[in-house]
Design a protein around this motif. Structure first.
Motif, short mmCIF file in Angstrom:
data_model
loop_
_atom_site.label_atom_id
_atom_site.label_comp_id
_atom_site.label_asym_id
_atom_site.label_seq_id
_atom_site.Cartn_x
_atom_site.Cartn_y
_atom_site.Cartn_z
N MET A 173 29.07 28.57 7.64
CA MET A 173 29.28 27.30 6.96
C MET A 173 30.55 27.37 6.09
SD MET A 173 28.37 24.21 5.94
CE MET A 173 26.64 23.93 6.33
N PHE A 174 30.73 28.47 5.40
CA PHE A 174 31.90 28.68 4.54
C PHE A 174 33.19 28.47 5.33
CE2 PHE A 174 35.29 31.10 2.66
CZ PHE A 174 35.09 31.05 1.29
N PHE A 175 33.28 29.14 6.48
CA PHE A 175 34.54 29.09 7.24
C PHE A 175 34.70 27.77 7.99
CE2 PHE A 175 34.46 33.65 6.46
CZ PHE A 175 35.79 33.85 6.08
N ALA A 176 33.59 27.13 8.35
CA ALA A 176 33.67 25.81 8.98
C ALA A 176 34.26 24.80 8.00
CB ALA A 176 32.30 25.36 9.45
N LEU A 177 33.80 24.84 6.77
CA LEU A 177 34.32 23.92 5.75
C LEU A 177 35.75 24.27 5.36
CD1 LEU A 177 31.17 23.56 3.45
CD2 LEU A 177 32.02 21.94 5.16
N ASP A 178 36.04 25.57 5.32
CA ASP A 178 37.40 26.01 5.02
C ASP A 178 38.37 25.51 6.10
OD1 ASP A 178 39.28 27.71 3.43
OD2 ASP A 178 39.44 28.78 5.34
N PHE A 179 37.94 25.56 7.36
CA PHE A 179 38.76 25.08 8.48
C PHE A 179 39.06 23.59 8.34
CE2 PHE A 179 39.06 23.22 12.77
CZ PHE A 179 40.14 23.93 13.26
N LEU A 180 38.09 22.86 7.77
CA LEU A 180 38.25 21.42 7.57
C LEU A 180 39.00 21.09 6.27
CD1 LEU A 180 34.66 20.29 8.65
CD2 LEU A 180 36.79 20.07 9.97
N LYS A 181 39.49 22.13 5.58
CA LYS A 181 40.28 21.98 4.35
C LYS A 181 39.49 21.31 3.23
CE LYS A 181 43.83 23.55 6.62
NZ LYS A 181 44.27 24.95 6.44
N VAL A 182 38.20 21.61 3.16
CA VAL A 182 37.36 21.08 2.08
C VAL A 182 37.68 21.83 0.79
CG1 VAL A 182 34.96 20.79 1.30
CG2 VAL A 182 35.54 20.44 3.72
N ASN A 183 37.52 21.15 -0.34
CA ASN A 183 37.76 21.76 -1.65
C ASN A 183 36.90 23.01 -1.84
OD1 ASN A 183 36.73 21.87 -4.71
ND2 ASN A 183 38.82 21.07 -4.69
N ASN A 184 37.50 24.04 -2.44
CA ASN A 184 36.80 25.33 -2.60
C ASN A 184 35.48 25.21 -3.36
OD1 ASN A 184 38.54 26.92 -1.15
ND2 ASN A 184 39.69 27.66 -2.91
N ASP A 185 35.46 24.40 -4.40
CA ASP A 185 34.23 24.25 -5.19
C ASP A 185 33.10 23.70 -4.32
OD1 ASP A 185 35.72 25.14 -7.27
OD2 ASP A 185 35.77 23.24 -8.38
N ILE A 186 33.44 22.73 -3.46
CA ILE A 186 32.44 22.16 -2.56
C ILE A 186 31.98 23.20 -1.53
CG2 ILE A 186 32.02 20.40 -0.79
CD1 ILE A 186 33.98 18.59 -2.30
N ILE A 187 32.94 24.01 -1.05
CA ILE A 187 32.60 25.07 -0.10
C ILE A 187 31.60 26.04 -0.72
CG2 ILE A 187 33.48 27.09 1.14
CD1 ILE A 187 36.07 25.58 1.61
N TYR A 188 31.84 26.44 -1.96
CA TYR A 188 30.94 27.38 -2.63
C TYR A 188 29.54 26.81 -2.77
CZ TYR A 188 35.17 29.97 -4.05
OH TYR A 188 36.34 30.68 -4.06
N VAL A 189 29.47 25.57 -3.24
CA VAL A 189 28.16 24.94 -3.44
C VAL A 189 27.43 24.76 -2.12
CG1 VAL A 189 27.00 22.81 -4.18
CG2 VAL A 189 28.86 23.77 -5.57
N ALA A 190 28.16 24.31 -1.08
CA ALA A 190 27.55 24.07 0.22
C ALA A 190 27.08 25.39 0.86
CB ALA A 190 28.55 23.37 1.15
N THR A 191 27.87 26.44 0.71
CA THR A 191 27.50 27.74 1.29
C THR A 191 26.25 28.29 0.63
OG1 THR A 191 29.82 28.25 1.81
CG2 THR A 191 28.28 30.10 1.73
N ALA A 192 26.26 28.34 -0.71
CA ALA A 192 25.10 28.85 -1.44
C ALA A 192 23.88 27.97 -1.17
CB ALA A 192 25.39 28.90 -2.94
N GLY A 193 24.08 26.66 -1.15
CA GLY A 193 22.97 25.74 -0.90
C GLY A 193 22.37 25.94 0.48
N THR A 194 23.22 26.16 1.47
CA THR A 194 22.73 26.39 2.84
C THR A 194 21.86 27.64 2.90
OG1 THR A 194 24.68 25.35 3.84
CG2 THR A 194 23.44 26.90 5.21
N ILE A 195 22.33 28.71 2.29
CA ILE A 195 21.56 29.97 2.30
C ILE A 195 20.23 29.80 1.59
CG2 ILE A 195 21.55 32.36 1.46
CD1 ILE A 195 24.67 32.23 1.80
N ILE A 196 20.26 29.19 0.42
CA ILE A 196 19.04 29.01 -0.37
C ILE A 196 18.04 28.13 0.36
CG2 ILE A 196 18.13 27.97 -2.49
CD1 ILE A 196 20.78 28.89 -3.85
#
Length: 201
Positions: free
Chosen positions: A159-182
């Motif tokens: 999820m982290f790298f998929a969002l990074d590929f889409l040039k999403v803001n880093n803060d959103i990437i962090y929240v989305a990655t942690a949220g997905t795992i949790i």
């Protein structure tokens, strides 16, 4: 800034997880502190050794020691407020793996490792402290049981790298990655999702 906050939150979550595991095993305070410390720094220590980042992070910054010590003391003092020990242990362990996966991935990116290796590094960072905790508490590590654990970290990494590929803001990437795992971990336990066990017939 958010990276530093995530690091502190991850340390706190894993320190609480280790403290609760030690209390459940009826260890004395020193034993509880050792379990809390190992849970907090175990994954990061192995990560740093794998990438040749020595001395490892907690030897260079006493902040880690202070955070884990303070968290352990407060968790012991207020242990009765954590009335459902197993539930609390699960919750803080889950938060910890969500945050530490991100930290491991970022460490890999800093030295320009490939995305796949970064994801594996994030999974090691997230999971190895719990492995060490369970071994010291004479339990089969959660990662080796049928529960969804490392798989959640791997999914979060993708999820982290998929969002990074889409040039999403880093803060959103962090929240989305942690949220997905949790969320994966919570739903997996609640719905009893698991991989089949290997049996000898």
């Amino acid at each position: 800034m958010i990276f530093t906050i995530l690091d502190i939150l991850g340390l706190i979550a894993f320190a609480i997880s280790g403290t609760l595991a030690g209390i459940e095993k009826k260890l004395d305070f020193f034993g509880v502190f050792v379990i809390a410390m190992v849970t907090s720094i175990g994954g990061g220590t192995l990560r740093d050794l794998l990438i040749g980042n020595t001395p490892v992070f907690w030897l260079l910054n006493l902040q880690t020691f202070y955070i884990v010590t303070a968290t352990t003391i407060l968790s012991v003092v207020f242990r009765h407020r954590l009335s459902f020990l197993r539930t609390s242990l699960f919750l803080f362990d889950t938060i910890g793996i969500g945050i530490f996966t991100i930290i491991g991935i970022e460490q890999g990116l800093m030295i320009e490792l490939s995305p796949i290796v970064c994801i594996l590094l994030g999974t090691v960072t997230a999971c190895f402290g719990g492995v060490a905790r369970d071994i010291l508490c004479n339990e089969i590590p959660v990662i080796f049981r049928k529960e969804i654990y490392a798989t959640a970290c791997l999914t979060g990494g993708f999820m982290f790298f998929a969002l990074d590929f889409l040039k999403v803001n880093n803060d959103i990437i962090y929240v989305a990655t942690a949220g997905t795992i949790i969320l994966i971990r919570i739903f997996a336990v609640r719905n009893k999702w698991s991989f089949p066990q290997i049996e000898i017939k």
